[in-house]
Design a protein around this motif. Sequence first.
Motif, PDB file in Angstrom:
ATOM      1  N   UNK A  12       0.837  -1.197   0.000  1.00 26.76           N
ATOM      2  CA  UNK A  12       0.000   0.000   0.000  1.00 26.76           C
ATOM      3  C   UNK A  12       0.869   1.242   0.000  1.00 26.76           C
ATOM      4  N   UNK A  13       0.566   2.190  -0.893  1.00 27.42           N
ATOM      5  CA  UNK A  13       1.246   3.478  -0.806  1.00 27.42           C
ATOM      6  C   UNK A  13       0.304   4.366   0.005  1.00 27.42           C
ATOM      7  N   UNK A  14       0.743   4.730   1.203  1.00 28.17           N
ATOM      8  CA  UNK A  14      -0.094   5.549   2.084  1.00 28.17           C
ATOM      9  C   UNK A  14       0.581   6.881   2.353  1.00 28.17           C
ATOM     10  N   UNK A  50       5.740   0.007  -8.281  1.00 29.14           N
ATOM     11  CA  UNK A  50       4.464   0.732  -8.242  1.00 29.14           C
ATOM     12  C   UNK A  50       4.498   1.873  -7.214  1.00 29.14           C
ATOM     13  N   UNK A  51       5.198   1.654  -6.100  1.00 28.66           N
ATOM     14  CA  UNK A  51       5.341   2.764  -5.122  1.00 28.66           C
ATOM     15  C   UNK A  51       5.988   3.959  -5.812  1.00 28.66           C
ATOM     16  N   UNK A  52       7.007   3.682  -6.649  1.00 25.76           N
ATOM     17  CA  UNK A  52       7.713   4.776  -7.347  1.00 25.76           C
ATOM     18  C   UNK A  52       6.730   5.576  -8.213  1.00 25.76           C
ATOM     19  N   UNK A  87      10.637  -1.777  -1.310  1.00 27.92           N
ATOM     20  CA  UNK A  87       9.463  -0.934  -1.089  1.00 27.92           C
ATOM     21  C   UNK A  87       9.778   0.140  -0.041  1.00 27.92           C
ATOM     22  N   UNK A  88      10.454  -0.270   1.030  1.00 27.51           N
ATOM     23  CA  UNK A  88      10.817   0.685   2.092  1.00 27.51           C
ATOM     24  C   UNK A  88      11.729   1.789   1.548  1.00 27.51           C
ATOM     25  N   UNK A  92      11.605   5.852   1.958  1.00 29.00           N
ATOM     26  CA  UNK A  92      12.729   6.436   2.678  1.00 29.00           C
ATOM     27  C   UNK A  92      13.457   7.466   1.794  1.00 29.00           C
ATOM     28  N   UNK A  93      13.684   7.119   0.518  1.00 32.49           N
ATOM     29  CA  UNK A  93      14.402   8.043  -0.388  1.00 32.49           C
ATOM     30  C   UNK A  93      13.588   9.311  -0.631  1.00 32.49           C
TER      31      UNK A  93
END
Length: 346
Positions: A12-14, A50-52, A87-88, A92-93
């Motif tokens: 999940x991107x929250x 996908x987070x990116x 994913x983390x 973080x970046x």
Amino acid sequence: MKVLGIETSCDETGIAIYDTEKGLIADQLYSQIELHAQFGGVFPEVASRDHIKKIVPLIQNACQQAGINLSDLDGIAYTTGPGLIGALLVGSSVGCSLAWALDLPSVEVHHMEGHLLAPLLDDEKPKFPFVCLLVSGGHSMLVDVQSIGNYQILGDTLDDAAGEAFDKTAKLLGLGYPGGKILAELAEKGDKKRFKFPRPMMNRPGLDFSFSGLKTAVRLTWMEEIEHPQFNKEKDEEKLKQDIAASFQEAIVDTLVKKCQRALKQTGYKTLVIAGGVSANIELRSRLKQIESKLKVSVSFPPLKYCTDNGAMIALAGALRLQRKQEHNNKIRAFPRWSLETLQKA
Ligand code: KG4
Ligand code: ZN
């Protein structure tokens, strides 16, 4: 103080903004469920990519929702573990870079501390100290919470986490992904007394959990039933799945309720908090509510939408730490494994 929270530890991107005066002023969530469904579980590399794609648009949406600009923020909080390393690193970046660019303090948040503090997003906040049952896809723990950051693990799982047991059982029954929620919905239609599954470690002292034996018992029952000569797939399968789901859920819930009661007795605390994805389980919520009057304790859950992963709990946990000047500036880090007990006391 307005804090942007970033959660990207799993699927999940929250993104959320927590204002220490007004509460939550923005909350954006993108779930990758559809993306991973074809694989029957989370595909880590697909999750990171996908987070990116989603993280920057969601941050823009959050600012728009709160009616603020990035320059109005006072701090950035991002999950640095435990979770999937790729994913983390996305959260973080981005979190760290944004803090550099805006010259803001930033703080690394422990994902499970986010879950543990999520009930504080509610209007009726639990009071410290309390016992927390933390039950998610990766963890099943009972924690003695004396104050923010002051955590002692009273009991842990020796094998599968509660959510993992839900997910694996759902997979066995062919229910699809994400299994826990689907299995819980099916359980509502089933007969919970049809199968007597084991309640692991219930009759032994201590507060640890073990769910792998239960999973095996479910597998054996399922195989025995569907291989029975009189089993008629078309006529019997749906009912069998419902009854197995209900009987399985009953075994897990019985175990969790019993251990919570034991932890309350051991600590003498009068408040019990339930958090993590499995705290969305309706049966667990109702059974734990029943012990309120029986034991004269108060039982708190996060609002339903903040039980599973979200950015709000990270923004809140980060804000509480930044208010206490606990900053980790200029660090892009990720910790796939990270013990709650090593956190700094607030
Ligand atoms: O906290 P979470 O979103 O992610 C982790 O940090 O792991 O928890 C996800 C877990 C999954 O294992 C999922 O099956 C379980 O929570 N879950 C449920 C329910 N909703 C989510 N388990 C039982 N009943 C539910 N209603
Ligand atoms: Zn989680």
